[in-house]
Design a protein around this motif. Structure first.
Motif, short mmCIF file in Angstrom:
data_model
loop_
_atom_site.label_atom_id
_atom_site.label_comp_id
_atom_site.label_asym_id
_atom_site.label_seq_id
_atom_site.Cartn_x
_atom_site.Cartn_y
_atom_site.Cartn_z
N LYS A 30 0.82 -1.21 0.00
CA LYS A 30 0.00 0.00 0.00
C LYS A 30 0.85 1.25 0.00
O LYS A 30 0.54 2.22 -0.69
N ARG A 31 1.92 1.22 0.80
CA ARG A 31 2.77 2.40 0.91
C ARG A 31 3.34 2.77 -0.47
O ARG A 31 3.30 3.93 -0.88
N TRP A 34 0.54 3.95 -3.08
CA TRP A 34 0.11 5.35 -2.96
C TRP A 34 1.22 6.32 -3.36
O TRP A 34 0.95 7.38 -3.93
N GLN A 120 -11.19 18.86 -3.47
CA GLN A 120 -10.11 17.90 -3.75
C GLN A 120 -9.53 18.13 -5.14
O GLN A 120 -8.32 18.05 -5.34
N PHE A 143 2.28 13.24 2.26
CA PHE A 143 1.43 12.05 2.14
C PHE A 143 2.17 10.75 2.47
O PHE A 143 1.63 9.86 3.10
N ASN B 7 -1.60 1.43 7.21
CA ASN B 7 -2.23 1.23 5.91
C ASN B 7 -3.62 1.85 5.80
O ASN B 7 -3.99 2.36 4.75
N LEU B 10 -3.40 5.56 5.34
CA LEU B 10 -2.95 5.89 3.98
C LEU B 10 -4.13 5.96 3.01
O LEU B 10 -4.26 6.90 2.24
N ASP B 11 -5.00 4.96 3.09
CA ASP B 11 -6.18 4.95 2.22
C ASP B 11 -7.06 6.16 2.48
O ASP B 11 -7.52 6.83 1.56
N HIS B 14 -5.54 9.59 1.30
CA HIS B 14 -5.56 9.77 -0.16
C HIS B 14 -6.97 9.95 -0.68
O HIS B 14 -7.18 10.64 -1.67
N LYS B 15 -7.91 9.33 0.00
CA LYS B 15 -9.30 9.47 -0.43
C LYS B 15 -9.83 10.86 -0.03
O LYS B 15 -10.42 11.56 -0.84
#
Lengths: 195, 156
Positions: A30-31, A34, A120, A143, B7, B10-11, B14-15
Motif C-alpha cells: 500500500k505504501r 500510494w 479535492q 502524504f 495502511n 494511507l487509504d 488519499h481518499k
C-alpha cells in the motif's frame, strides 16, 4: 517485522525468502502503491509500475548492499520506476514542459478511480501547477510521511533544499486553498440565497 | 522501518485529501498476481553462466575450435599439408606461363588467377594484353566508321 538485518537475511536465504517476501509485500504494497499513484496519477498506470517495482525489488535483493535502510531502498526503486514510466510517456507523446500539468489533470479526470469533489480537485489543480520536483517533494513528505534524510537519498537533493522547497510549497498551497474555501463558502451562500 | 501512518490511514488520507480511490479488493488481487509472477520467474530461471565472463570466453573459444575443426577442416592449411584443391591451384600457378595460358584461354579466370600473382605481373599483363586489345578494338571501330562515312558519301 523483526530487526531489519535479520529480515534482510531471511530475504536472501533461499529457504526463507518466499515467506519473507510475502511479509515485505504486506508491509510495503500500500505504501508504495500510494507513493506511485500520486506520481503517475491513474490507477492502471500505478498498478503496472507497482508490479514492476516489486519484480525489480525481488531481482535486486541479492545486490542490496545495505548502504541505506530497506525502507529508503524500496521507495527509491518505486520512485525511479515511476520516473522511468513518466519519461517514457513524455517521449511517446512528445510533450513539452508546459503540457505536463495539463496531462496531470487530464490523467486525473480520465481516471475512473478519481472520486474527488470540488475542493479535492482544486488541491490537485494546485499540485499540478507546481514544478514537478516541488510537487514530488511535497507529496513524499506530506502524504508518504518520509523523513527529509530518506528523501535526500531517494531524490539525491540536499536536505536543506528539500526543506526550503517543502515549506514554500505548504505556504503556497495554504494560501491558494484558503481562496478556494472562501470561494466555495461564498458560492454556497449565493446558492442558498437564490433558492 | 516503522512508519507513522498505517495502511488504513494511507487509504483515508488519499481518499479524503486527493479524492483518489482504488477498485474493491485491489490490494489482495494485486498481491496474488505479483506472487504468481515471481513464482513463474523462479520456474523459468536459468543458470546464469553468462555472469562469469571467464567461463563464457572459455566456452566460446572451445565452441569455435570444435566448429572449425569439425566443419572446416581446411581452415588452417599448412605448407606441407595443403588440401588437394588448394595445392593443385598453387602448384599450377607457380608457373607463370600456365597463368598466361589460362588468361588467354578463358578470360573469366583472370580474377581468380590474379590472386596468385604479384601486382607488377598483373599490371604487365594488363598493359601487354588487355590495353592492347582495347586499342585494337577501338581501331577496328574507327575503320568501320570510316567505311560507313565513305559509303554515305558515295551514295550522295
Amino acid at each position: 517485522m523483526k530487526s531489519e538485518t535479520d529480515f534482510i537475511n531471511r530475504l536472501l536465504n533461499e529457504k526463507k525468502k518466499d515467506k519473507a517476501f510475502k511479509e515485505l509485500l504486506d508491509f510495503y504494497q500500500k505504501r508504495l502503491y500510494w507513493h506511485i499513484r500520486k506520481l503517475v496519477i491513474t490507477h492502471e498506470n500505478a498498478n503496472d509500475v507497482l508490479q514492476n517495482t516489486f519484480l525489480r525489488v525481488y531481482k535486486s535483493l541479492p545486490k542490496f548492499k545495505q548502504q541505506s535502510s530497506l525502507h529508503t531502498w524500496m521507495f527509491k526503486i518505486a520512485y525511479n520506476e515511476s520516473i522511468r514510466f513518466l519519461n517514457n510517456e513524455k517521449k511517446k507523446k512528445n510533450e513539452s514542459l508546459d503540457d505536463i500539468s495539463k496531462t496531470y489533470l487530464n490523467n486525473l479526470t480520465s481516471d475512473s478511480f478519481f472520486e474527488g469533489d470540488e475542493v479535492q480537485f482544486k488541491l490537485q489543480q494546485i499540485l499540478a501547477e507546481l514544478p514537478e520536483k516541488h510537487r514530488h517533494i511535497f507529496q513524499m513528505k506530506y502524504f508518504d510521511d518520509l523523513k527529509f534524510k530518506e528523501m535526500e537519498a531517494i531524490l539525491e537533493i540536499k536536505e536543506g533544499t528539500l526543506k526550503t522547497s517543502y515549506y514554500a510549497t505548504v505556504k503556497h498551497i495554504k494560501e491558494n486553498m484558503l481562496n478556494i474555501e472562501l470561494f466555495s463558502k461564498k458560492k454556497v451562500q449565493l446558492l442558498t440565497t437564490n433558492t | 522501518m516503522n512508519s507513522k501512518k498505517n495502511n488504513i490511514d494511507l487509504d483515508k488520507t488519499h481518499k479524503n485529501d486527493l479524492g483518489l480511490g482504488v477498485p474493491e479488493n485491489y490490494f489482495s488481487t494485486s498481491k496474488n498476481e505479483l506472487l504468481s509472477k515471481i513464482a513463474s520467474e523462479n520456474r523459468t530461471k536459468v543458470i546464469p553462466i553468462y555472469q562469469n565472463k571467464f567461463i563464457w570466453f572459455v566456452a566460446a573459444g572451445i565452441a569455435l575450435l570444435v566448429a572449425l575443426t569439425v566443419f572446416k577442416q581446411d581452415m588452417f592449411p599448412s605448407i606441407d599439408k595443403n588440401p588437394s584443391i588448394v595445392s593443385d591451384t598453387v602448384n599450377k600457378f607457380q608457373n607463370l606461363e600456365l597463368v598466361y595460358d589460362l588468361f588467354n584461354t578463358d578470360k573469366q579466370d583472370i580474377t581468380v588467377a590474379s590472386l596468385f600473382m604479384n601486382d607488377s605481373e598483373i599490371s604487365n599483363y594488363v598493359a601487354n594484353n588487355i590495353i592492347e586489345e582495347l586499342l585494337i578494338d577501338e581501331e577496328i571501330d574507327s575503320f568501320i566508321l570510316e567505311d560507313i562515312l565513305n559509303e554515305e558519301l558515295n551514295m550522295n
